[in-house]
Design a protein around this motif. Structure first.
Motif, PDB file in Angstrom:
ATOM      1  N   ASN A 356       0.869  -1.101  -0.060  1.00  0.00           N
ATOM      2  CA  ASN A 356       0.127   0.059  -0.022  1.00  0.00           C
ATOM      3  C   ASN A 356       1.008   1.303   0.005  1.00  0.00           C
ATOM      4  O   ASN A 356       1.927   1.323   0.554  1.00  0.00           O
ATOM      5  CB  ASN A 356      -0.771   0.007   1.416  1.00  0.00           C
ATOM      6  CG  ASN A 356      -2.130   0.845   1.165  1.00  0.00           C
ATOM      7  OD1 ASN A 356      -2.370   1.537   0.108  1.00  0.00           O
ATOM      8  ND2 ASN A 356      -2.951   0.702   2.223  1.00  0.00           N
ATOM      9  N   TYR A 358       0.534   5.775   0.329  1.00  0.00           N
ATOM     10  CA  TYR A 358      -0.248   7.005   0.556  1.00  0.00           C
ATOM     11  C   TYR A 358       0.375   7.945  -0.439  1.00  0.00           C
ATOM     12  O   TYR A 358       1.544   8.360   0.057  1.00  0.00           O
ATOM     13  CB  TYR A 358      -0.301   7.227   2.157  1.00  0.00           C
ATOM     14  CG  TYR A 358      -0.862   6.170   2.957  1.00  0.00           C
ATOM     15  CD1 TYR A 358      -2.366   6.083   3.152  1.00  0.00           C
ATOM     16  CD2 TYR A 358      -0.240   5.020   3.427  1.00  0.00           C
ATOM     17  CE1 TYR A 358      -2.973   4.974   3.903  1.00  0.00           C
ATOM     18  CE2 TYR A 358      -0.696   4.013   4.090  1.00  0.00           C
ATOM     19  CZ  TYR A 358      -2.006   3.906   4.063  1.00  0.00           C
ATOM     20  OH  TYR A 358      -2.776   2.879   4.966  1.00  0.00           O
ATOM     21  N   THR A 359      -0.289   8.339  -1.073  1.00  0.00           N
ATOM     22  CA  THR A 359       0.429   9.392  -2.104  1.00  0.00           C
ATOM     23  C   THR A 359      -0.229  10.799  -1.944  1.00  0.00           C
ATOM     24  O   THR A 359      -1.126  10.840  -1.462  1.00  0.00           O
ATOM     25  CB  THR A 359      -0.113   9.105  -3.495  1.00  0.00           C
ATOM     26  OG1 THR A 359      -1.381   8.811  -3.541  1.00  0.00           O
ATOM     27  CG2 THR A 359       0.849   7.501  -3.678  1.00  0.00           C
ATOM     28  N   GLU A 387      -0.951  10.125 -11.661  1.00  0.00           N
ATOM     29  CA  GLU A 387      -1.601   8.884 -12.358  1.00  0.00           C
ATOM     30  C   GLU A 387      -0.729   7.784 -12.651  1.00  0.00           C
ATOM     31  O   GLU A 387      -0.939   6.681 -12.647  1.00  0.00           O
ATOM     32  CB  GLU A 387      -2.424   9.507 -13.258  1.00  0.00           C
ATOM     33  CG  GLU A 387      -3.546   8.999 -13.671  1.00  0.00           C
ATOM     34  CD  GLU A 387      -4.405   8.310 -12.572  1.00  0.00           C
ATOM     35  OE1 GLU A 387      -4.500   6.970 -12.596  1.00  0.00           O
ATOM     36  OE2 GLU A 387      -5.033   9.027 -11.699  1.00  0.00           O
ATOM     37  N   LEU A 390       0.152   5.562  -9.626  1.00  0.00           N
ATOM     38  CA  LEU A 390      -1.018   4.939  -8.954  1.00  0.00           C
ATOM     39  C   LEU A 390      -1.181   3.749  -9.958  1.00  0.00           C
ATOM     40  O   LEU A 390      -1.535   2.815  -9.145  1.00  0.00           O
ATOM     41  CB  LEU A 390      -2.268   5.881  -9.078  1.00  0.00           C
ATOM     42  CG  LEU A 390      -2.057   7.022  -7.829  1.00  0.00           C
ATOM     43  CD1 LEU A 390      -3.563   7.884  -8.026  1.00  0.00           C
ATOM     44  CD2 LEU A 390      -2.088   6.518  -6.373  1.00  0.00           C
ATOM     45  N   THR A 391      -1.064   3.923 -11.026  1.00  0.00           N
ATOM     46  CA  THR A 391      -1.322   2.686 -12.098  1.00  0.00           C
ATOM     47  C   THR A 391      -0.344   1.811 -11.609  1.00  0.00           C
ATOM     48  O   THR A 391      -0.689   0.467 -11.930  1.00  0.00           O
ATOM     49  CB  THR A 391      -1.243   3.378 -13.695  1.00  0.00           C
ATOM     50  OG1 THR A 391      -2.032   4.673 -13.789  1.00  0.00           O
ATOM     51  CG2 THR A 391      -1.396   2.275 -14.565  1.00  0.00           C
ATOM     52  N   GLN A 393       1.237   1.320  -8.915  1.00  0.00           N
ATOM     53  CA  GLN A 393       1.037   0.730  -7.553  1.00  0.00           C
ATOM     54  C   GLN A 393      -0.024  -0.308  -7.623  1.00  0.00           C
ATOM     55  O   GLN A 393      -0.141  -1.310  -7.020  1.00  0.00           O
ATOM     56  CB  GLN A 393       0.714   1.865  -6.420  1.00  0.00           C
ATOM     57  CG  GLN A 393       0.294   1.284  -5.111  1.00  0.00           C
ATOM     58  CD  GLN A 393       1.336   0.159  -4.591  1.00  0.00           C
ATOM     59  OE1 GLN A 393       2.573   0.475  -5.051  1.00  0.00           O
ATOM     60  NE2 GLN A 393       0.792  -0.539  -3.787  1.00  0.00           N
ATOM     61  N   ARG A 394      -1.210  -0.100  -8.570  1.00  0.00           N
ATOM     62  CA  ARG A 394      -2.319  -0.956  -8.670  1.00  0.00           C
ATOM     63  C   ARG A 394      -1.715  -2.122  -9.099  1.00  0.00           C
ATOM     64  O   ARG A 394      -2.207  -3.352  -8.813  1.00  0.00           O
ATOM     65  CB  ARG A 394      -3.549  -0.436  -9.741  1.00  0.00           C
ATOM     66  CG  ARG A 394      -4.481   0.501  -8.883  1.00  0.00           C
ATOM     67  CD  ARG A 394      -5.620   0.847  -9.618  1.00  0.00           C
ATOM     68  NE  ARG A 394      -5.238   1.657 -10.639  1.00  0.00           N
ATOM     69  CZ  ARG A 394      -5.136   3.165 -10.705  1.00  0.00           C
ATOM     70  NH1 ARG A 394      -5.584   3.794  -9.539  1.00  0.00           N
ATOM     71  NH2 ARG A 394      -5.105   3.773 -11.695  1.00  0.00           N
ATOM     72  N   TRP A 457      -6.184  -3.852  -3.074  1.00  0.00           N
ATOM     73  CA  TRP A 457      -6.193  -3.076  -1.626  1.00  0.00           C
ATOM     74  C   TRP A 457      -6.682  -4.075  -0.664  1.00  0.00           C
ATOM     75  O   TRP A 457      -6.752  -3.732   0.559  1.00  0.00           O
ATOM     76  CB  TRP A 457      -6.954  -1.973  -1.883  1.00  0.00           C
ATOM     77  CG  TRP A 457      -8.519  -2.232  -2.458  1.00  0.00           C
ATOM     78  CD1 TRP A 457      -9.133  -2.365  -3.529  1.00  0.00           C
ATOM     79  CD2 TRP A 457      -9.327  -2.562  -1.660  1.00  0.00           C
ATOM     80  NE1 TRP A 457     -10.440  -2.692  -3.506  1.00  0.00           N
ATOM     81  CE2 TRP A 457     -10.662  -2.634  -2.243  1.00  0.00           C
ATOM     82  CE3 TRP A 457      -9.717  -2.511   0.022  1.00  0.00           C
ATOM     83  CZ2 TRP A 457     -11.888  -3.096  -1.841  1.00  0.00           C
ATOM     84  CZ3 TRP A 457     -11.236  -2.688   0.701  1.00  0.00           C
ATOM     85  CH2 TRP A 457     -12.097  -3.018  -0.533  1.00  0.00           C
TER      86      TRP A 457
END
Ligand code: SF4
Length: 465
Positions: A356, A358-359, A387, A390-391, A393-394, A457
């Protein structure tokens, strides 16, 4: 000399305030307390509630039927301060219609001298202001207010001690215990050292007693709090290190988990990592904020470690515990961040494989060194970089969480899940969100869940017992 919470409650000021509360409260002595920001602030808010309860107040969830409104503020970003000023704007009308209502501003923002000036010039309807180290002065300030003082305030740093019984806690099974206050690090983007002062560790003896009390009362998760818990004890002569404190707390009998935040990578020693790995009650998860993966940006941030040093910590943990769970805070768009510097962050995220992150997109905080730095990177570009992060990290997390499929994990059940009726959620020792079907009576207890599915998540599974 330290001020004990019990002294605060039995003081002559407190006795007089109790009479005034009875005399002047139109809503039966109702207080609305709202804490913004981090868990330390929430913990302070619980202590403020403890003091208010001892003065005769009960609590309400809406400021519109309160006799006393207390905003426990956060100063971490300017947007956080704007939120507080916006809330004050909303409250103004209620206060105008009900001039007897007491309006209090506390917390980090209230510790900044400029807030006192701003309240005087723009928010004269605020009655009381006090800083993060002056909680114990609340009865005295209330008394000054009841006796007619226009703006009662105290920004002094007192040495205050609150115990397990002095807070009105939001949860009956999760409790936070501050172990230290302040920060010595001066990261260039952060206001904390200016509003919460230098590091002050609480005595280990007091912390141990508090945790023992909480465990005896049935609390199942103890969250140790500090701006940088890893440097706990550095300011105490002959005191325990954080690693020693964890080992000592781990000896307390009973089934409960110990968690902590926040950690600074520069103080994450092998001694500490070993304690985390070896103590069965310490959660098998480390939130280790890296902020970014570029050495040049880390230098501009004044973080005192390099990406390589950080990765050594990750490798140390993973060599001893495969798949050890890590999470992080990552800041995108620090002043003048170049494309190459940003790509170093992507590389680090790919390498560490966080469960996880936190951004945050960097936002200027006046009063800090970074606020004076040149910044040529357009906001639109920062948003695109966010973006991309986040992509990535997903993708990383989707793959990561699959490692739990087939395992049976112990979970502290926290509440109902949004999945649907009959679904609950909890967290495992690795701080993974686990969803499963079960009876509500399980909330606040430990349960074993066999993991059958994973998302990016959370994981879900079937209750074993
Ligand atoms: S370690 Fe840095 S970011 Fe954390 S509170 Fe201290 S100054 Fe702020």
């Amino acid at each position: 000399m330290s001020i004990q919470a019990c002294d605060v409650k039995t003081s002559s000021e407190a006795q007089q305030v109790r009479k005034y509360v009875k005399m002047y409260s139109r809503m039966g002595g109702k207080a609305y307390v709202h804490s913004f920001g981090c868990q330390l602030n929430v913990s302070d808010g619980e202590k403020m509630k403890g003091i208010l309860a001892s003065l005769g107040f009960t609590f309400t969830e809406s400021y519109e039927n309160a006799d006393l409104i207390l905003l426990n503020t956060c100063a971490v970003r300017e947007s956080a301060e704007d939120t507080v000023y916006g809330t004050l704007g909303n409250i103004k009308k209620y206060k105008k219609q009900n001039p007897g209502v007491i309006l209090i501003l506390a917390g980090c923002m209230a510790s900044e001298p400029k807030t006192l000036d701003k309240v005087r010039s723009h928010y004269p309807f605020v009655d009381i202001l006090f800083g993060t180290s002056a909680l114990s002065q609340l009865p005295k300030l209330l008394l000054e207010h009841y006796e007619g003082k226009k703006l009662a305030y105290d920004m002094t740093e007192y040495s205050e001690e609150f115990g397990a019984d002095d807070q009105i806690r939001e949860s009956t099974f999760k409790a936070s215990v501050p172990i230290m206050f302040g920060c010595n690090n001066f990261c260039t983007y952060c206001i904390v050292p200016y509003v919460r002062g230098r590091e002050r560790s609480r005595s280990a003896e007091v912390i141990i007693r508090e945790v023992e009390d909480l465990v005896a009362k049935g609390y199942k998760e103890i969250m140790l709090l500090g701006q940088n818990v890893n440097s706990y004890g550095n300011d105490l002569e002959g005191g325990m290190s954080f690693a020693q404190l964890l080992r000592r707390l781990n000896e307390i009998p009973g089934e409960f988990w110990i968690r902590f935040m926040s950690s600074h990578p520069k103080d994450a020693t092998p001694e500490l990592l070993d304690a985390i790995l070896e103590c069965d009650k310490v959660g098998k998860h480390l939130h280790l904020p890296v902020q970014c993966g570029s050495d040049t940006v880390l230098k501009r941030m004044n973080r005192h470690y390099t990406a390589e040093k950080y990765l050594e910590i990750v490798d140390y943990l993973r060599a001893r515990s495969e798949g050890f769970s890590l999470s992080s805070d990552i800041m995108v768009g620090f002043p003048d961040e170049t494309e190459a510097e940003f790509e170093d962050t992507l590389k680090l995220v790919e390498r560490v494989k966080y469960d996880n992150i936190y951004t945050f997109i960097y936002s200027k905080r006046s009063g800090t060194a970074a606020a004076e730095m040149e910044d040529a990177t357009p906001d639109a570009q920062k948003r695109v970089r966010m973006e991309r992060l986040l992509t990535l990290q997903r993708q990383v997390a989707t793959e990561n969480y699959r490692r739990f499929i087939g395992q049976t994990v112990r979970v502290l059940v926290e509440g109902e899940s949004k999945q649907g009726e009959g679904w609950l959620f909890g967290k495992s020792s690795a701080y993974t969100i686990v969803e499963f079907q079960g009876d509500q009576s399980l909330i606040g207890t430990f349960a074993d869940v066999k993991i059958t599915d994973a998302r990016n998540w959370a994981v879900s599974g079937v209750l074993v017992k």
